[in-house]
Design a protein around this motif. Structure first.
Motif, PDB file in Angstrom:
ATOM      1  N   THR A 198      43.059  50.781  31.617  1.00  0.00           N
ATOM      2  CA  THR A 198      42.264  49.701  32.203  1.00  0.00           C
ATOM      3  C   THR A 198      42.737  48.343  31.712  1.00  0.00           C
ATOM      4  OG1 THR A 198      40.344  51.180  32.324  1.00  0.00           O
ATOM      5  CG2 THR A 198      39.930  48.820  32.495  1.00  0.00           C
ATOM      6  N   HIS A 217      27.739  42.932  45.061  1.00  0.00           N
ATOM      7  CA  HIS A 217      27.528  43.605  43.781  1.00  0.00           C
ATOM      8  C   HIS A 217      28.857  43.915  43.087  1.00  0.00           C
ATOM      9  CE1 HIS A 217      23.277  44.180  44.753  1.00  0.00           C
ATOM     10  NE2 HIS A 217      23.655  44.604  45.961  1.00  0.00           N
ATOM     11  N   PHE A 218      29.913  43.229  43.478  1.00  0.00           N
ATOM     12  CA  PHE A 218      31.244  43.563  42.961  1.00  0.00           C
ATOM     13  C   PHE A 218      31.485  43.036  41.552  1.00  0.00           C
ATOM     14  CE2 PHE A 218      31.594  39.526  45.141  1.00  0.00           C
ATOM     15  CZ  PHE A 218      32.349  38.755  44.273  1.00  0.00           C
ATOM     16  N   THR A 228      29.968  43.679  38.890  1.00  0.00           N
ATOM     17  CA  THR A 228      29.787  44.735  37.900  1.00  0.00           C
ATOM     18  C   THR A 228      30.825  45.842  38.042  1.00  0.00           C
ATOM     19  OG1 THR A 228      28.187  45.817  39.367  1.00  0.00           O
ATOM     20  CG2 THR A 228      27.320  44.296  37.709  1.00  0.00           C
ATOM     21  N   THR A 229      31.871  45.576  38.810  1.00  0.00           N
ATOM     22  CA  THR A 229      32.973  46.522  38.992  1.00  0.00           C
ATOM     23  C   THR A 229      34.246  45.923  38.385  1.00  0.00           C
ATOM     24  OG1 THR A 229      33.674  45.607  41.130  1.00  0.00           O
ATOM     25  CG2 THR A 229      31.889  47.240  41.152  1.00  0.00           C
ATOM     26  N   TRP A 271      36.758  44.943  39.928  1.00  0.00           N
ATOM     27  CA  TRP A 271      37.185  43.818  40.769  1.00  0.00           C
ATOM     28  C   TRP A 271      36.481  42.534  40.374  1.00  0.00           C
ATOM     29  CZ3 TRP A 271      41.442  45.094  42.986  1.00  0.00           C
ATOM     30  CH2 TRP A 271      41.660  46.410  43.389  1.00  0.00           C
ATOM     31  N   ALA A 321      30.209  44.887  33.513  1.00  0.00           N
ATOM     32  CA  ALA A 321      30.827  45.874  34.394  1.00  0.00           C
ATOM     33  C   ALA A 321      30.715  47.259  33.777  1.00  0.00           C
ATOM     34  CB  ALA A 321      32.287  45.511  34.632  1.00  0.00           C
ATOM     35  N   LYS A 322      30.082  48.165  34.499  1.00  0.00           N
ATOM     36  CA  LYS A 322      29.919  49.526  34.012  1.00  0.00           C
ATOM     37  C   LYS A 322      31.214  50.315  34.217  1.00  0.00           C
ATOM     38  CE  LYS A 322      24.996  49.516  35.143  1.00  0.00           C
ATOM     39  NZ  LYS A 322      23.902  50.161  35.923  1.00  0.00           N
TER      40      LYS A 322
END
Length: 292
Positions: free
Chosen positions: A78, A157-158, A160-161, A163, A242-243
């Motif tokens: 990541t 809601h992006f 928390t991703t 992106w 971000a989860k």
């Protein structure tokens, strides 16, 4: 006229000496000592702790356990892809914006260039907080959407991703690419652009054949800086919430603070340091061979 050494001539003493000059090497002792006390000594303690398991003694067991864990491999993957993606986005966006500011006349161009200098002093969490106000779950964009459509929830809601982390890092680190590019463009001879334009070259070809070769050293410097900073970024990932996005700095935090596993945290920290220093050394070698 008195002759030296004859009677009646007062004896002459040794010539007065000037003040002794301190050797140049001694001036390096205070900053080196301060650096060793503030940075090298704590770094040595981190390395020592990474070889010291909880049972005591010196062993490679912490490295073996960390390298075998899925969480470390996932965090490493990541971290690398986020750093590479953010650096690529910053290079492309920074080059385009620097071109517009430097070569496209518009009112306020000088003010925008000065704002970039101010932007560099902002902390990373401040930019992330601004994005949360705009695109967060209860941010402005979702509020406008629910107000217009009457829906109970908005579509944005992006953040928390992964992106969202990528967007925040590109937003924050792009000025670090633009600043050296603007400095390089300010030294570019505009006569080259005028000659190329008079010969019928289109703007795209002028950028590709004239401007881009002059900007490559600045792009390399800004890109390498952004890459190293993205590898070690902590505040942006933490504030986006971000989860499932765990980078190496976040893994150090979770191992040390949440799990109290200090040897594992030190192992991850050493790996992060080795990657950063290795990239910096690679950049120095490549830039020296390229004559930059």
């Amino acid at each position: 006229m008195a002759v030296p050494g004859c009677a009646g001539t007062p004896p002459q003493g040794p010539a007065p000496r000037g003040p002794r000059r301190v050797p140049v090497s001694l001036w390096a002792v205070p900053p080196v000592a301060a650096l060793a006390l503030a940075f090298l000594y704590p770094l040595a303690l981190v390395v020592q702790q990474s070889f010291t398991p909880d049972e005591g003694g010196t062993s490679l067991a912490p490295y073996t356990e960390v390298f075998a864990s899925e969480s470390f491999r996932s965090a490493l993957t990541t971290t690398v892809w986020l750093a590479l993606g953010s650096t690529t986005g910053c290079l492309v966006l920074g080059f385009v914006l620097a071109l517009v500011i430097a070569f496209v006349p518009f009112p306020g161009a000088r003010a925008v260039a000065r704002f970039i200098d101010v932007f560099l002093s902002f902390p990373s969490f401040l930019i992330t907080l601004a994005l949360l106000f705009v695109y967060g779950t209860v941010g402005m964009a979702n509020g406008v959407w629910t107000g217009v459509t009457g829906a109970s929830d908005g579509p944005f809601h992006f953040l928390t991703t992964p992106w969202g982390v990528l967007l925040a890092e590109i937003t924050y680190f792009t000025p670090f690419v633009m600043r050296p590019l603007l400095a390089a463009f300010s030294q570019l001879d505009t006569a080259q652009l005028e000659v190329a334009s008079s010969l019928g070259a289109r703007p795209a070809r002028i950028v590709r054949r004239v401007i881009l070769p002059e900007a490559l050293p600045a792009l390399a410097a800004g890109g390498s800086l952004v890459l190293v900073m993205c590898l070690n970024e902590f505040g942006i990932v933490l504030f986006t919430g971000a989860k499932g996005v765990t980078t190496l700095p976040m893994l150090v935090y979770s191992k040390a603070i949440l799990e109290s596993d200090y040897p594992a945290a030190c192992v991850v920290a050493v790996v992060n340091i080795v990657i950063s220093v290795g990239l910096y050394g690679l950049y120095r070698v490549v830039s020296r061979r390229a004559g930059a």
